[in-house]
Design an enzyme around this catalytic site. Structure first.
Site, short mmCIF file in Angstrom:
data_model
loop_
_atom_site.label_atom_id
_atom_site.label_comp_id
_atom_site.label_asym_id
_atom_site.label_seq_id
_atom_site.Cartn_x
_atom_site.Cartn_y
_atom_site.Cartn_z
N ASP A 111 2.95 -4.73 7.65
CA ASP A 111 1.73 -3.95 7.50
C ASP A 111 0.57 -4.92 7.72
O ASP A 111 0.25 -5.73 6.85
CB ASP A 111 1.69 -3.35 6.09
N LYS B 263 -10.45 -0.10 10.00
CA LYS B 263 -10.73 -1.33 9.24
C LYS B 263 -11.07 -2.49 10.17
O LYS B 263 -11.50 -3.54 9.72
CB LYS B 263 -9.53 -1.67 8.36
N HIS C 236 0.87 -1.18 0.00
CA HIS C 236 0.00 0.00 0.00
C HIS C 236 0.91 1.24 0.00
O HIS C 236 1.99 1.21 0.59
CB HIS C 236 -0.84 -0.05 1.28
C1 LIG Z 1 -5.73 0.95 4.72
C2 LIG Z 1 -4.37 0.42 4.60
C3 LIG Z 1 -3.27 1.18 5.00
C4 LIG Z 1 -3.39 2.61 5.48
O1 LIG Z 1 -4.11 2.73 6.64
P1 LIG Z 1 -4.78 4.16 7.01
O2 LIG Z 1 -5.58 3.82 8.19
O3 LIG Z 1 -5.62 4.54 5.84
O4 LIG Z 1 -3.72 5.11 7.28
C5 LIG Z 1 -2.03 0.61 4.88
N1 LIG Z 1 -1.86 -0.64 4.42
C6 LIG Z 1 -2.90 -1.41 4.03
C7 LIG Z 1 -2.65 -2.80 3.55
C8 LIG Z 1 -4.17 -0.90 4.10
O5 LIG Z 1 -5.19 -1.67 3.69
#
Ligand SMILES: *Cc1c(COP(=O)(O)O)cnc(C)c1O
Length: 413
Positions: A207, A233, A130
């Site tokens: 991540d 999320k 990402h």
């Molecule tokens: C959403 C996401 C991010 C970024 O997170 P934010 O809360 O938008 O800062 C980073 N990596 C992955 C895989 C994501 O799905």
């Protein structure tokens, strides 16, 4: 990850009632929310925890010696313990609250730039990252002369461990790689990636913004140095993220932001710093958001992370089977361990048009490059649509998507 105990299946209809927003419609049609990989909806437990705090027990944390401050501090620190348990961290002191996933990556990269990353030092990333786990490292490349080395992925998003091994040199300092792709849904072999990084004397960050949502995570078992989550999320609020760091990795990081709470002592001449995690939480933290995240993780544990994953796996199998019958749809990523994140294109239709037509049928999907332009380039597409499933989705939602795609094809194909 499962201890072998039978999983109590989710009662999805009852669970859906816990999400007030799912009672609304979209253009008079049943709302089919298939964009949880961008942000998930919130259960009543999260809304209530945050409202309760604002209505009954709110003040700034840590600083006060009065009742409300003590209660809020206790709730905030309880949320930290909940995150530590969720990730199986050794100690809540290894949990830093940030303002989101992106903020956590920037914290590590910036602090490393202040610290020991310099000219020619190498950082390994995968092409499936990402942007928020790419751009902070580009900043180190631009500002510090760090060198980015890229690990390729297969069409399904799988990484090749032998190719990974060949990227290491005696200059490799760090690996930053996703535990699960937000486009292809593939899970990386995190434990092996960490072991190999450590054999080469490099630290590793995962991540986990997607992986944390779709299965149990055990940072001690992975033996990673850093792990990142994002609240919105995980059925929690926006404005909150988590940086897990092994205590020695955190102790080795210089402070990132300066301000209140991160210090030990300040004089006109000098400053000394607080220990982790407070060293990295300058200023008033996202108090309500941390409390909301604690509530969302407790909610997930109560439903059962494995039960949610098992439900999502059934939805994934269903949607992939149905999509395979549509000869005008192309699905990206078919890894064995794929999460319910389905990127696809429709012959003759721009992803934005797919999304717009589906929207009118009540079906919300994402369209675009999904903040993963290097991956889109690797896959040879500029954009795709993406349907992502969560605990509250149903087989009826799958059928609504398929019906919407038939309509899209009739209109555009
Ligand atoms: C959403 C996401 C991010 C970024 O997170 P934010 O809360 O938008 O800062 C980073 N990596 C992955 C895989 C994501 O799905």
């Amino acid at each position: 990850m499962s201890d072998g105990a039978p999983i109590t299946p989710l009662d999805v209809e009852a669970l859906r009632k816990e999400f007030p927003i799912l009672a609304r419609d979209a253009y008079g049609k049943r709302l089919v929310y298939l964009d949880s990989a961008a942000s998930a909806q919130k259960p009543r437990a999260v809304i209530d925890a945050m409202t309760h705090s604002m209505e009954h027990s709110y003040a700034n944390v840590h600083r006060g010696l009065h009742l409300l401050s003590n209660e809020t501090t206790a709730a905030y620190e309880e949320a930290r313990k909940t995150v530590a348990t969720f990730l199986n961290a050794k100690s809540p002191d290894e949990i830093i609250f940030t303002s989101g996933g992106t903020d956590a990556f920037n914290l590590v990269s910036y602090a490393m730039g202040v610290g020991d990353i310099g000219e020619g030092d190498e950082i390994i990333l995968s092409v499936a990252e990402h942007h928020s786990n790419i751009v902070p490292w580009h900043l180190l490349r631009e500002r510090k002369g760090a060198v980015l080395k890229w690990l390729d992925v297969s069409d399904d998003g799988e990484v090749d461990l032998d190719a990974y091994r060949t990227l290491f040199t005696d200059k490799t300092k760090f690996v930053a790689i996703s535990h699960m792709s937000n486009v292809l849904g593939a899970t990386t072999p995190a434990k092996e990636l960490a072991k190999i990084a450590h054999e080469h004397g490099a630290k590793i960050l995962f991540d986990g913004c997607q992986a944390g949502v779709h299965g149990a995570v055990d940072v001690q078992d992975l033996d990673c140095d850093f792990y990142v989550l994002t609240g919105h999320k995980l059925y929690g609020p926006s404005g909150i993220g988590v940086l897990y760091g092994k205590m020695d990795a955190l102790k080795a990081l210089p402070p990132f932001k300066g301000g209140g709470e991160m210090i030990d002592m300040v004089t006109q001449e000098t400053v000394t710093y607080n220990d982790p995690p407070h060293r990295f939480e300058a200023g008033t933290p996202p108090i309500l958001e941390a409390i909301g995240l604690g509530a969302s993780l407790n909610w997930m544990r109560e439903k059962g992370v494995e039960a949610i994953a098992a439900h999502e796996a059934r939805l994934k199998t269903h949607v992939l089977e149905e999509l395979a019958k549509l000869n005008f749809v192309r699905v990206y990523g078919r890894a064995e361990n794929k999460a319910p994140i389905i990127a696809f294109t429709v012959e003759g239709a721009h992803p934005h048009d797919i999304s717009a037509i589906l929207d009118r049928t009540g079906v919300a999907v994402r369209a675009g490059h999904h903040c993963a332009q290097p991956l889109m380039k690797r896959l040879g597409v500029s954009a795709s649509a993406r349907a992502s499933f969560a605990a509250y989705n149903t087989h009826e939602d799958v059928e609504a998507l398929i019906a919407g795609l038939h309509k899209t094809h009739q209109m555009l194909g």
